[in-house]
Scaffold this active site. Structure first.
Site, PDB file in Angstrom:
ATOM      1  N   TRP A  23      46.063  15.788  47.810  1.00  0.00           N
ATOM      2  CA  TRP A  23      45.922  15.857  46.351  1.00  0.00           C
ATOM      3  C   TRP A  23      47.082  16.598  45.680  1.00  0.00           C
ATOM      4  CZ3 TRP A  23      42.275  17.202  49.932  1.00  0.00           C
ATOM      5  CH2 TRP A  23      42.186  18.531  50.278  1.00  0.00           C
ATOM      6  N   GLU A  36      39.143  19.027  43.415  1.00  0.00           N
ATOM      7  CA  GLU A  36      38.478  20.300  43.111  1.00  0.00           C
ATOM      8  C   GLU A  36      36.958  20.173  43.251  1.00  0.00           C
ATOM      9  OE1 GLU A  36      39.679  23.146  42.903  1.00  0.00           O
ATOM     10  OE2 GLU A  36      41.802  22.745  42.627  1.00  0.00           O
ATOM     11  N   TYR A 119      35.988  27.593  36.501  1.00  0.00           N
ATOM     12  CA  TYR A 119      37.044  27.530  37.520  1.00  0.00           C
ATOM     13  C   TYR A 119      37.739  26.167  37.520  1.00  0.00           C
ATOM     14  CZ  TYR A 119      39.296  26.287  41.742  1.00  0.00           C
ATOM     15  OH  TYR A 119      40.208  25.758  42.592  1.00  0.00           O
ATOM     16  N   ASP A 137      38.520  31.412  41.487  1.00  0.00           N
ATOM     17  CA  ASP A 137      37.484  31.048  42.459  1.00  0.00           C
ATOM     18  C   ASP A 137      37.261  32.246  43.400  1.00  0.00           C
ATOM     19  OD1 ASP A 137      39.715  31.085  44.048  1.00  0.00           O
ATOM     20  OD2 ASP A 137      39.383  29.126  44.960  1.00  0.00           O
TER      21      ASP A 137
END
Ligand code: SF4
Length: 347
Positions: A23, A36, A119, A137
């Site tokens: 990613w 995510e 987040y 996070d």
């Protein structure tokens, strides 16, 4: 210590040490968002394969918005926390139907989409659109608390809020890279379990927990409530070609997922036979299966199982051909031990 001093060494370290992850290659909104969401509660190594497969099948937000739920859940099978993928599709539909296919570009707008919390909004806004917002996070909380040698409890929302305000003024123009670098440091060097690898850390010279040798006490976390333990008996009703499935309630744990029939508590072989007859099925053979345990966030399932050979079908369940079970139905990982029994039957 001055927090702004961490920026430069961290960016330099990340340039050389970052892991190559699929990613990160083309960090578009869709790619960052999908990764995510997948990475919540799941390890990077486990996510890689899912991520690539998902994007091959659903390469665009439009294709995600349109795909049938059955196929969507199948692509997510094994990742768990299925609400994540349901919310992903809900958000994709909003983007396609209400926003002409253009995803929101700001932190505040991202927060309005289903399944996107502070987040994730911070990560997307900073990585894709360079908006100067933190992405905090568990990794970032741990690293920052250690750097400051802070005893604040990281399970409290107040701590996250305070840290957000402390980080805002130090965010550089390469904010996306900075946020990723902090997370990467937490994932690979300032690790959560066991000793952090301080000798490899680019921030060692300024880290207060390292100086005061408190890395084993920080971060401070209040103990989570103990998980509830539930006992269950799983029943694999099968005839020559098909196996029985039922759908779970539309709310709560594993909402709306298919599962094997089951009863609360551990019941005996005799009770299994009685239960089978109550469903309108004649048990031809009952075989006890392995014990299995599955841990969810708030509950543990302790399971016993039985394979029940029957001749016919009944109205109470959905009867699915063995091969279809493999190809079309997403069965929660909690049932893996019992699903594997079906694979043996197919042979
Ligand atoms: S020096 Fe050690 S404790 Fe401090 S941030 Fe680096 S890895 Fe974490």
């Amino acid at each position: 210590m001055k927090l702004e001093n961490i920026v430069e060494p961290l960016l330099l370290w990340y340039q050389d040490e970052k892991r190559i992850l699929p990613w990160r290659e083309q960090p578009s909104f869709y790619h960052v968002w999908l990764s995510e969401i997948m990475l919540q509660q799941t390890r990077v190594e486990a996510v890689k394969g899912y991520y690539t497969r998902f994007l091959t099948e659903l390469p665009t937000i439009e294709s995600l918005a349109q795909v049938r739920e059955e196929k969507l859940l199948k692509l997510w099978e094994g990742l768990g926390y299925y609400n994540r993928v349901r919310n992903l599709q809900k958000a994709a539909k909003i983007i396609v139907e209400e926003k002409q296919g253009i995803p929101p570009h700001t932190y505040d707008e991202l927060l309005k989409l289903p399944g996107i919390g502070e987040y994730t909004a911070g990560a997307i806004a900073s990585i894709c659109y360079q908006e100067k917002v933190p992405a905090i996070d568990g990794n970032v909380l741990r690293v920052m608390m250690r750097l400051m040698n802070s005893n604040r409890d990281i399970t409290l929302p107040k701590t996250k809020k305070e840290l957000w305000n402390e980080m805002l003024p130090i965010l550089p123009k390469e904010v996306g890279t900075f946020n990723q670098a902090l997370m990467e440091l937490g994932a690979t060097v300032c690790v959560p379990n066991g000793k952090p690898y301080c000798s490899k850390c680019p921030l060692q010279s300024m880290c207060q927990a390292y100086v005061f040798q408190t890395t084993d006490q920080i971060p401070v976390k209040t103990k989570k409530k103990e998980r509830k333990v539930e006992q269950k008996t799983i029943l694999i009703f099968c005839n020559d070609k098909e196996v029985a499935l039922q759908k779970r309630n539309h709310t709560g744990l594993l909402a709306g997922m298919f599962e094997f029939p089951n009863v609360e508590g551990w019941i005996s072989k005799k009770e299994v036979e009685e239960f089978t007859r109550k469903q309108g099925l004649e048990p031809l053979k009952v075989v006890e299966l392995k014990y299995s345990k599955h841990i969810f966030t708030h509950v543990e399932w302790h399971m016993h199982g039985f394979l029940v050979k029957v001749e016919d079908t009944c109205m109470n369940y959905e009867w699915v051909r063995y091969q279809e079970l493999e190809e079309k139905y997403a069965i929660p990982t909690a049932y893996k031990t019992y699903k594997d029994v079906i694979k043996e039957l197919e042979k």
